[in-house]
Design an enzyme around this catalytic site. Sequence first.
Site, short mmCIF file in Angstrom:
data_model
loop_
_atom_site.label_atom_id
_atom_site.label_comp_id
_atom_site.label_asym_id
_atom_site.label_seq_id
_atom_site.Cartn_x
_atom_site.Cartn_y
_atom_site.Cartn_z
N SER A 53 0.72 -1.02 0.43
CA SER A 53 -0.19 0.23 -0.18
C SER A 53 0.41 0.97 -0.03
O SER A 53 1.92 1.16 0.80
CB SER A 53 -1.13 -0.03 1.74
N TYR A 56 -0.74 -0.41 10.21
CA TYR A 56 -1.48 -1.70 9.22
C TYR A 56 -0.31 -0.74 7.62
O TYR A 56 0.07 -1.71 7.32
CB TYR A 56 -2.60 -0.30 8.68
N1 LIG Z 1 -8.83 -1.38 -0.99
C1 LIG Z 1 -8.11 -0.09 -0.84
O1 LIG Z 1 -8.14 0.95 -0.96
C2 LIG Z 1 -6.35 0.08 -0.65
C3 LIG Z 1 -5.69 0.11 -0.88
C4 LIG Z 1 -4.27 -0.23 -1.01
C5 LIG Z 1 -3.96 -1.61 -0.23
N2 LIG Z 1 -4.44 -2.47 -0.46
C6 LIG Z 1 -4.93 -3.83 0.38
O2 LIG Z 1 -5.20 -4.91 -0.31
C7 LIG Z 1 -5.96 -5.98 -0.22
C8 LIG Z 1 -7.05 -6.66 -0.17
O3 LIG Z 1 -7.64 -5.43 0.58
P1 LIG Z 1 -9.61 -5.39 0.12
O4 LIG Z 1 -9.30 -3.20 -0.22
O5 LIG Z 1 -9.71 -6.16 -1.46
O6 LIG Z 1 -9.86 -5.56 1.53
P2 LIG Z 1 -11.27 -6.69 1.80
O7 LIG Z 1 -11.16 -6.54 3.31
O8 LIG Z 1 -12.32 -6.77 0.73
O9 LIG Z 1 -10.05 -8.00 1.24
C9 LIG Z 1 -9.96 -8.40 1.94
C10 LIG Z 1 -10.18 -10.22 1.76
O10 LIG Z 1 -9.19 -11.00 2.78
C11 LIG Z 1 -9.86 -11.97 3.60
N3 LIG Z 1 -8.85 -12.16 4.96
C12 LIG Z 1 -8.61 -11.70 5.86
N4 LIG Z 1 -8.08 -12.64 7.36
C13 LIG Z 1 -8.07 -13.17 6.30
C14 LIG Z 1 -7.01 -14.73 6.49
N5 LIG Z 1 -6.38 -14.19 7.92
N6 LIG Z 1 -6.54 -15.21 5.66
C15 LIG Z 1 -7.32 -15.49 4.60
N7 LIG Z 1 -8.07 -14.14 4.44
C16 LIG Z 1 -8.33 -13.05 5.04
C17 LIG Z 1 -10.83 -11.81 3.90
O11 LIG Z 1 -11.82 -12.26 4.26
C18 LIG Z 1 -11.35 -10.64 2.61
O12 LIG Z 1 -12.11 -11.43 1.90
C19 LIG Z 1 -5.07 -5.47 1.49
O13 LIG Z 1 -3.69 -6.33 1.71
C20 LIG Z 1 -5.34 -4.30 1.76
O14 LIG Z 1 -4.02 -3.36 2.30
C21 LIG Z 1 -5.69 -2.06 -0.44
#
Ligand SMILES: NC(=O)c1ccc[n+]([C@@H]2O[C@H](COP(=O)([O-])OP(=O)(O)OC[C@H]3O[C@@H](n4cnc5c(N)ncnc54)[C@H](O)[C@@H]3O)[C@@H](O)[C@H]2O)c1
Length: 272
Positions: free
Chosen positions: A152, A165
């Site tokens: 991120s 985070y």
């Molecule tokens: N959404 C954003 O704006 C954004 C920005 C930068 C980085 N990210 C990164 O992208 C990735 C996905 O984020 P997202 O926004 O899609 O979130 P999200 O909450 O939609 O998806 C996260 C997924 O991870 C799963 N998860 C949680 N704990 C888990 C575990 N212990 N084992 C296996 N699976 C698990 C959840 O069930 C979920 O399906 C993350 O690493 C997040 O830090 C997201």
Amino acid sequence: MSWLNLEGKVAIVTGGASGLGKAVCEGLAEVGAKIVVADIDKEGAKQTAAELKEKFGGEHISTATDVTSKASVDAMIQATLDAFGSVNIMVNNAGINIPRLLVDPAGKEELTEEIWDKVVSINQKGLFLCAQAAARVMIKAGNGGVIINMASESGSEGSEGQSVYAATKAAVYNLTRSWAKELGKHNVRVVGVAPGILEPTALRSEEYERALVYTRGITIEKLRERYKKAAIPLGRSGKLSEVANTVCFLASDRSAYIHGTVINVSGGKTRA
Ligand SMILES: NC(=O)c1ccc[n+]([C@@H]2O[C@H](COP(=O)([O-])OP(=O)(O)OC[C@H]3O[C@@H](n4cnc5c(N)ncnc54)[C@H](O)[C@@H]3O)[C@@H](O)[C@H]2O)c1
């Protein structure tokens, strides 16, 4: 053969049941990869695998995987080998974010040991367990492979109210660089992707937004303005598919000389 030439490649995507992980599953399935949707949300993972088959055809499976448990990660790898016989692409995407202040004079939203351990365990230890298990299989098979870590931009910038985070995401940068130095000789590439502000996912829940605006002393409206313009030169949040496209490129031999670096996908908001 398509430009990316990913037909038949086997890709595991953690956190593949929703949000960005699901978009990555779709992007890779669209170009012919076989997907293992690995998520702690068993039903969501099953549903995503079924949707992939419906939309794109091909072979896809799901696993109920907790990335913080070595036994669970080993079972994910075994299920992949049983179904497809190899692991070519490991996408370490599962991650969580719980905004808290280091010190909250009002005593409401302070970082606790429990929250620290939870975020580090999923975002950092989970990445280690999955990368190690996948790399072992890739090295043994001798055909190379690609490990893609979801960082991120906060990992290079820091983030008010999201220190733990941001710290786990900073670790993603350095794990990517270090593992690249170790695994390059085995032709296993290690790369990262650092998204900025994206269209909403489950991560941007009501509880997340409530805690984040509290830690920053701003309103929800002010926070949402940031999603659109202010700090983003392209003037909009990123689409999940735009990050997924980057992952597909990095998973392919079209990026064969990109190794040990994290690609920023933030619409120009940050450069690192
Ligand atoms: N959404 C954003 O704006 C954004 C920005 C930068 C980085 N990210 C990164 O992208 C990735 C996905 O984020 P997202 O926004 O899609 O979130 P999200 O909450 O939609 O998806 C996260 C997924 O991870 C799963 N998860 C949680 N704990 C888990 C575990 N212990 N084992 C296996 N699976 C698990 C959840 O069930 C979920 O399906 C993350 O690493 C997040 O830090 C997201």
